[in-house]
Design a protein around this motif. Structure first.
Motif, PDB file in Angstrom:
ATOM      1  N   ALA B 168       0.859  -1.186   0.000  1.00 25.56           N
ATOM      2  CA  ALA B 168       0.000   0.000   0.000  1.00 25.56           C
ATOM      3  C   ALA B 168       0.893   1.233   0.000  1.00 25.56           C
ATOM      4  O   ALA B 168       1.824   1.322   0.793  1.00 25.56           O
ATOM      5  N   VAL B 169       0.606   2.162  -0.896  1.00 23.93           N
ATOM      6  CA  VAL B 169       1.441   3.360  -0.963  1.00 23.93           C
ATOM      7  C   VAL B 169       1.149   4.272   0.218  1.00 23.93           C
ATOM      8  O   VAL B 169       2.044   4.793   0.876  1.00 23.93           O
ATOM      9  N   GLU B 170      -0.130   4.463   0.516  1.00 21.25           N
ATOM     10  CA  GLU B 170      -0.479   5.404   1.588  1.00 21.25           C
ATOM     11  C   GLU B 170      -1.247   4.787   2.751  1.00 21.25           C
ATOM     12  O   GLU B 170      -1.048   5.141   3.895  1.00 21.25           O
ATOM     13  N   TYR B 171      -2.142   3.886   2.431  1.00 19.04           N
ATOM     14  CA  TYR B 171      -2.956   3.314   3.503  1.00 19.04           C
ATOM     15  C   TYR B 171      -3.514   1.961   3.060  1.00 19.04           C
ATOM     16  O   TYR B 171      -3.534   1.645   1.857  1.00 19.04           O
ATOM     17  N   ALA B 172      -3.981   1.177   4.039  1.00 21.18           N
ATOM     18  CA  ALA B 172      -4.627  -0.098   3.725  1.00 21.18           C
ATOM     19  C   ALA B 172      -5.704  -0.356   4.765  1.00 21.18           C
ATOM     20  O   ALA B 172      -5.577   0.087   5.915  1.00 21.18           O
ATOM     21  N   VAL B 173      -6.763  -1.033   4.356  1.00 17.50           N
ATOM     22  CA  VAL B 173      -7.845  -1.371   5.290  1.00 17.50           C
ATOM     23  C   VAL B 173      -8.222  -2.834   5.098  1.00 17.50           C
ATOM     24  O   VAL B 173      -7.974  -3.414   4.038  1.00 17.50           O
ATOM     25  N   SER B 174      -8.790  -3.436   6.126  1.00 18.61           N
ATOM     26  CA  SER B 174      -9.268  -4.803   5.984  1.00 18.61           C
ATOM     27  C   SER B 174     -10.394  -5.057   6.978  1.00 18.61           C
ATOM     28  O   SER B 174     -10.540  -4.319   7.957  1.00 18.61           O
ATOM     29  N   GLY B 175     -11.177  -6.077   6.719  1.00 17.48           N
ATOM     30  CA  GLY B 175     -12.269  -6.445   7.611  1.00 17.48           C
ATOM     31  C   GLY B 175     -13.617  -5.990   7.081  1.00 17.48           C
ATOM     32  O   GLY B 175     -13.703  -5.261   6.094  1.00 17.48           O
ATOM     33  N   SER B 176     -14.662  -6.432   7.795  1.00 10.99           N
ATOM     34  CA  SER B 176     -16.022  -6.195   7.299  1.00 10.99           C
ATOM     35  C   SER B 176     -16.398  -4.715   7.271  1.00 10.99           C
ATOM     36  O   SER B 176     -17.224  -4.287   6.476  1.00 10.99           O
ATOM     37  N   GLY B 177     -15.779  -3.908   8.150  1.00 10.89           N
ATOM     38  CA  GLY B 177     -16.117  -2.486   8.179  1.00 10.89           C
ATOM     39  C   GLY B 177     -15.246  -1.640   7.268  1.00 10.89           C
ATOM     40  O   GLY B 177     -15.373  -0.412   7.224  1.00 10.89           O
ATOM     41  N   SER B 178     -14.355  -2.292   6.533  1.00 11.02           N
ATOM     42  CA  SER B 178     -13.346  -1.520   5.806  1.00 11.02           C
ATOM     43  C   SER B 178     -13.899  -0.797   4.593  1.00 11.02           C
ATOM     44  O   SER B 178     -13.399   0.254   4.194  1.00 11.02           O
ATOM     45  N   SER B 179     -14.998  -1.344   3.994  1.00 10.57           N
ATOM     46  CA  SER B 179     -15.483  -0.711   2.762  1.00 10.57           C
ATOM     47  C   SER B 179     -15.991   0.706   3.047  1.00 10.57           C
ATOM     48  O   SER B 179     -15.839   1.608   2.237  1.00 10.57           O
TER      49      SER B 179
END
Lengths: 272, 263
Positions: B168-179
């Motif tokens: 990830a260049v700047e940020y990354a998210v994961s999990g059911s709430g990530s969208s």
């Protein structure tokens, strides 16, 4: 040919003689329990002698580097499998030593047709408080002992009393710098005793005066200071602290030149 | 013996069966009936002084809240963090294996495992886990964040369930709430006057708390902030000095000043 008891005993005695000879040029190793943690120190000529085994356990060794390396892996494997499958607090120096090292070292020493391990080992464990620190020594024949407050590896097996006297004369080991000072002193005494117990002149002298309790052998304070000063000038002081105050799971900390310089007593510093 | 510093090999010699632990189980019904604990929001973002990693505290099974004090932001060693989303049983086991693998490598080889080596270790575990991930009983989609001592910068990596690795260049998210928060992060980063990497620590922490609150608003499986219960996300920072935890007091103060009462 070694199936006769007498021959076997003779062979083991020869083996002791052979092994004792292997350590005479080695550098002693000192471990001390103090308020801030457990300090280990020795001088080396390029090969490290102090290693991290687990979060609160460290190993110091004397002898052949290849043998030490083999036993180091035995300890590492055992400690990490135990720490993973049970918990890090189940990994103790006592169990590693008694169940891991002793069953490997003793048979290798006694089976005459096998090569023995040329090692002496100091295994230390940092406790949650100073009275829970553990220091164990193990000899090349698998004989182990728990030490109180400090432990020393040296080629000369008879230096225990003299080292205890040195320890008592020092007084309270309050700070890290005083632990380093007494550590260096113990190293100096062990090193000089090692030299005197193995130099041919002294041996002849001993034969001439068998009744003497050899107070003349005891190194003087000034000799110890000179020896340490020489070593500090010419060899690398290897020093590790298992730090009780680190605040982390992992406590092993190698003390480098910049950490040590302000801690080394001025009397040992090279004259400028 | 693990002369190469491979802890999994040592474990294997001792009878620990990695294949079995991470293999597929024919128990899809379990998942459907809500007995498998999942549901999360974890995020990692770069800011001026390094990387921040945050995770909510909730563990759910179906529509049941199992636990509200889960720690999903796990410190693997001094310089790396695994933020876990997915089935906790598998994720925690992976974290434990990685933690011991890194320690074992460093102590036995007398040098740190390289940053690439650590990434490789995680990828391998995820690939071994693929059958369980596909069957739905062992899905783990983590974020790995750490400080690369060689390149002297913080880095973030994210994964798909089969173990493919993306930087990830700047940020990354994961999990059911990530969208929910992924869109917010994209928007903020592109059209704000300042990008996320320009934020100072206070601004970055404030953003993290607002994002986690947004995720909890729209995802029932993500735990929100509960000031009465002193329940805040776990937030950790990574810089050249290593990993450090952001204390609850700091989060609590920022939350009351910049999140709740902010106009």
């Amino acid at each position: 040919m070694y199936d006769e008891p007498y021959r076997w005993i003779e062979a083991v005695a020869n083996r002791r003689q052979y092994l004792d000879d292997q350590f005479i040029h080695g550098s002693p190793l000192v471990g001390i329990s103090c308020a801030q943690g457990v300090l280990l120190l020795t001088f080396n000529r390029g090969t490290e002698k102090i290693y991290e085994i687990y979060d609160r356990i460290a190993l110091g060794g004397m002898g052949h580097p290849a043998d030490l390396e083999k036993l180091r892996f035995t300890l590492l494997d055992m400690a990490h499998v135990e720490g993973f499958q049970r918990s890090p607090s189940d990994v103790t120096a006592s169990r590693l030593l008694k169940n891991g090292l002793a069953p490997v070292i003793k048979p290798a020493f006694e089976e005459i047709m096998r090569a023995p391990y040329i090692v002496k080992i100091l295994l230390v464990e940092l406790g949650t408080s100073q009275d829970r620190d553990h220091l164990f020594t193990m000899d090349y024949d698998g004989m182990f002992a728990e030490q109180r407050e400090f432990g020393v590896l040296s080629a000369s097996s008879s230096s225990g009393d003299r080292l205890s006297a040195e320890w008592k004369s020092f007084g309270v080991v309050a700070s890290l710098s005083s632990a380093l000072e007494i550590g260096l002193r113990l190293w100096g005494v062990a090193s000089l005793l090692q030299d005197s117990s193995t130099s041919p002149e002294v041996k002849i002298e001993e034969k001439d005066k068998p009744s003497s309790t050899s107070p003349s052998e005891t190194p003087e304070e000034a000799e110890v200071t000179t020896r340490i000063r020489e070593m500090l000038a010419n060899e690398t002081l290897e020093c590790v602290l298992l730090d009780r105050e680190s605040g982390k799971m992992e406590t092993y900390r190698s003390l480098g030149q910049s950490d040590l310089q302000p801690l080394i007593p001025t009397e040992f510093q090279p004259a400028t | 013996m693990g002369q190469q510093g491979d802890f999994l090999q040592v474990l294997g010699e001792q009878g620990y069966d990695v294949e079995r632990v991470f293999s597929s189980h024919k128990v899809d019904a379990l998942h459907a009936s809500g007995m498998v604990t999942t549901g999360t929001t974890v995020l990692a973002m770069k800011y001026r002084d390094g990387v921040l990693v945050a995770g909510d505290r909730r563990a759910t099974a179906g529509n049941v809240v199992m636990y509200d004090r889960t720690d999903k932001v796990l410190e693997l060693d001094r310089y790396s963090i695994l933020a876990i989303a997915g089935v906790p049983a598998t994720a925690f086991e992976m974290a434990r294996i990685l933690e011991h693998s890194f320690k074992y490598y460093r102590r036995s080889q007398l040098q740190d495992l390289s940053f690439e080596g650590k990434l490789r270790a995680l990828s391998t575990l995820l690939k071994n886990n693929a059958p369980a991930a596909l069957s739905g009983t062992g899905t783990v989609v983590p974020i790995f964040a750490g400080y690369d001592l060689h390149d002297t910068c913080g880095k973030i990596f994210f994964y798909d369930i089969l173990g493919a690795e993306f930087e990830a260049v700047e940020y990354a998210v994961s999990g059911s709430g990530s969208s929910t928060i992924r869109g917010i992060m994209f928007y903020l980063n592109r059209w704000s006057q300042r990008t996320m990497v320009e934020l100072d620590e206070e601004e970055a922490l404030t953003l993290v708390l607002r994002l986690m609150t947004s995720a909890a608003e729209f995802d029932s499986a993500t735990g929100g902030i509960d000031t009465q219960a002193q329940l805040y996300p776990i937030v950790k920072g990574i810089s050249a000095e290593g990993v450090r935890s952001i204390p609850v007091e700091r989060l609590s103060q920022l939350f009351s000043e910049k999140v709740v009462n902010h106009v």
